[in-house]
Design a protein around this motif. Structure first.
Motif, mmCIF file in Angstrom:
data_model
loop_
_atom_site.group_PDB
_atom_site.id
_atom_site.type_symbol
_atom_site.label_atom_id
_atom_site.label_comp_id
_atom_site.label_asym_id
_atom_site.label_seq_id
_atom_site.Cartn_x
_atom_site.Cartn_y
_atom_site.Cartn_z
ATOM 1 N N MET A 110 0.853 -1.188 0.000
ATOM 2 C CA MET A 110 0.000 0.000 0.000
ATOM 3 C C MET A 110 0.890 1.240 0.000
ATOM 4 N N ASP A 111 0.799 2.053 -1.059
ATOM 5 C CA ASP A 111 1.654 3.232 -1.136
ATOM 6 C C ASP A 111 0.931 4.380 -1.830
ATOM 7 N N GLU A 112 1.652 5.478 -2.016
ATOM 8 C CA GLU A 112 1.079 6.684 -2.596
ATOM 9 C C GLU A 112 0.583 6.477 -4.023
ATOM 10 N N SER A 113 1.193 5.535 -4.730
ATOM 11 C CA SER A 113 0.798 5.321 -6.126
ATOM 12 C C SER A 113 -0.672 4.922 -6.237
ATOM 13 N N LEU A 114 -1.148 4.155 -5.268
ATOM 14 C CA LEU A 114 -2.556 3.759 -5.276
ATOM 15 C C LEU A 114 -3.453 4.981 -5.129
ATOM 16 N N LEU A 115 -3.115 5.836 -4.189
ATOM 17 C CA LEU A 115 -3.914 7.041 -3.980
ATOM 18 C C LEU A 115 -3.905 7.943 -5.206
ATOM 19 N N LYS A 116 -2.751 8.084 -5.821
ATOM 20 C CA LYS A 116 -2.653 8.940 -7.006
ATOM 21 C C LYS A 116 -3.534 8.418 -8.135
ATOM 22 N N LYS A 117 -3.538 7.098 -8.299
ATOM 23 C CA LYS A 117 -4.385 6.509 -9.337
ATOM 24 C C LYS A 117 -5.859 6.755 -9.045
ATOM 25 N N LEU A 118 -6.233 6.599 -7.788
ATOM 26 C CA LEU A 118 -7.633 6.788 -7.417
ATOM 27 C C LEU A 118 -8.058 8.246 -7.558
ATOM 28 N N GLU A 119 -7.132 9.157 -7.282
ATOM 29 C CA GLU A 119 -7.459 10.584 -7.302
ATOM 30 C C GLU A 119 -7.399 11.193 -8.697
ATOM 31 N N GLU A 169 -6.780 -5.141 -7.895
ATOM 32 C CA GLU A 169 -5.455 -5.689 -7.588
ATOM 33 C C GLU A 169 -5.155 -5.577 -6.096
ATOM 34 N N PHE A 170 -5.523 -4.440 -5.509
ATOM 35 C CA PHE A 170 -5.339 -4.243 -4.065
ATOM 36 C C PHE A 170 -6.106 -5.304 -3.283
ATOM 37 N N ASN A 171 -7.342 -5.543 -3.679
ATOM 38 C CA ASN A 171 -8.187 -6.508 -2.966
ATOM 39 C C ASN A 171 -7.609 -7.919 -3.037
ATOM 40 N N LYS A 172 -7.045 -8.272 -4.179
ATOM 41 C CA LYS A 172 -6.427 -9.593 -4.314
ATOM 42 C C LYS A 172 -5.179 -9.699 -3.441
ATOM 43 N N THR A 173 -4.379 -8.639 -3.444
ATOM 44 C CA THR A 173 -3.118 -8.647 -2.692
ATOM 45 C C THR A 173 -3.351 -8.734 -1.190
ATOM 46 N N PHE A 174 -4.353 -8.004 -0.705
ATOM 47 C CA PHE A 174 -4.570 -7.908 0.742
ATOM 48 C C PHE A 174 -5.819 -8.664 1.212
ATOM 49 N N ALA A 175 -6.231 -9.648 0.429
ATOM 50 C CA ALA A 175 -7.453 -10.393 0.759
ATOM 51 C C ALA A 175 -7.389 -11.039 2.140
ATOM 52 N N GLN A 176 -6.195 -11.455 2.557
ATOM 53 C CA GLN A 176 -6.040 -12.134 3.846
ATOM 54 C C GLN A 176 -5.347 -11.256 4.888
ATOM 55 N N THR A 177 -5.317 -9.953 4.651
ATOM 56 C CA THR A 177 -4.677 -9.027 5.588
ATOM 57 C C THR A 177 -5.712 -8.469 6.560
ATOM 58 N N ILE A 213 -11.930 -4.649 3.646
ATOM 59 C CA ILE A 213 -10.584 -5.042 4.073
ATOM 60 C C ILE A 213 -10.053 -4.062 5.116
ATOM 61 N N LEU A 214 -10.256 -2.772 4.878
ATOM 62 C CA LEU A 214 -9.786 -1.755 5.827
ATOM 63 C C LEU A 214 -10.591 -1.777 7.126
ATOM 64 N N SER A 215 -11.836 -2.222 7.051
ATOM 65 C CA SER A 215 -12.688 -2.238 8.245
ATOM 66 C C SER A 215 -12.306 -3.347 9.218
ATOM 67 N N ARG A 216 -11.361 -4.192 8.825
ATOM 68 C CA ARG A 216 -10.892 -5.245 9.733
ATOM 69 C C ARG A 216 -9.973 -4.696 10.827
ATOM 70 N N GLU A 217 -9.477 -3.486 10.627
ATOM 71 C CA GLU A 217 -8.604 -2.864 11.622
ATOM 72 C C GLU A 217 -9.302 -2.816 12.976
#
Length: 241
Positions: free
Chosen positions: A1-10, A23-31, A69-73
């Motif tokens: 997870m880095d700034e590049s993701l945010l830049k793409k979204l913005e 791609e993010f969801n696949k990478t962090f599916a078990q995080t 995924i983020l709500s698991r925090e």
């Protein structure tokens, strides 16, 4: 997870944003924790995600998967998810605390995947945050669940929607003792839950009966097939070699 993701979204278009989130969801599916990521970055990400959820209907499910995924925090939930954000999830889950709306519209599920993903996000947030628990006790979420209970006979209402409604109701009543009297008396919770239980039992009896009938039909068919083969063998045995 880095700034590049945010830049793409913005800065990128909807399609590129959806690809990045997929791609993010696949990478962090078990995080289940992003403790190494600073809170300011996560705040920006959550803000962008809710903006995408509101503006990009086609990518709504993917955005909600990322939010889930983020709500698991288990920490800093209050800093990441505002009352407004929780309210958006409640609305996306179809939990409208207006009887006419819930009866006339929410049974006509336009996108069950959106509803279920929003429900999953809420389940995680309710479980992990007392702030979200209190918010959902006062923003119409519980009333929406109880109203939708009355529509469970509708065959068009997906099973998953019912399942996560029940999970949310269980979590809220288990974790927020102060709302139990309201659910039981004011919202007639026991009455509706008993009706749902009766419906489940009735459906199970019908399914078992149908399965039994199907099994019996197969058994009769197999016997008939064997009898037919036996008769054929007897006929063939009459021919001289």
């Amino acid at each position: 997870m880095d700034e590049s993701l945010l830049k793409k979204l913005e800065t990128c278009g909807d399609n590129e944003a959806i690809e990045s989130l997929t791609e993010f969801n696949k990478t962090f599916a078990q995080t289940y924790s992003f403790s190494e990521v600073n809170i300011s970055f996560k705040k920006r990400l959550v803000t962008v995600l809710f903006k995408q959820v509101s503006n990009c209907e086609n990518g709504r499910v993917v955005c909600l998967e990322t939010i889930r995924i983020l709500s698991r925090e288990k920490t800093q939930i209050e800093e990441l998810f505002t009352k407004q954000a929780v309210g958006i999830l409640v609305n996306l889950a179809g939990l409208i605390a207006e009887e006419e709306e819930i009866l006339n519209q929410c049974t006509r599920v336009h996108d069950a995947k959106v509803i279920v993903e929003a429900q999953k996000c809420l389940c995680n947030l309710i479980y992990n945050s007392s702030f979200v628990q209190k918010t959902c006790c006062n923003n119409g979420c519980i009333e929406g669940i109880m109203l939708r209970l009355r529509t469970y006979k509708d065959p068009d209402l997906p099973h998953d929607v019912k399942f996560f409604d029940m999970r949310m109701l269980f979590l809220l009543t288990a974790l927020c003792a102060e709302i139990r009297p309201k659910v039981r008396k004011q919202l007639h919770g026991l009455t509706y839950l008993m009706e749902v239980l009766d419906l489940i039992l009735k459906n199970n009896v019908e399914q078992i009966s149908q399965q039994t009938q199907n099994t019996e039909n197969r058994r009769k068919f197999n016997k008939s097939s064997k009898r037919g083969r036996s008769n054929q063998n007897e006929v063939e045995s009459c021919y001289a070699p």
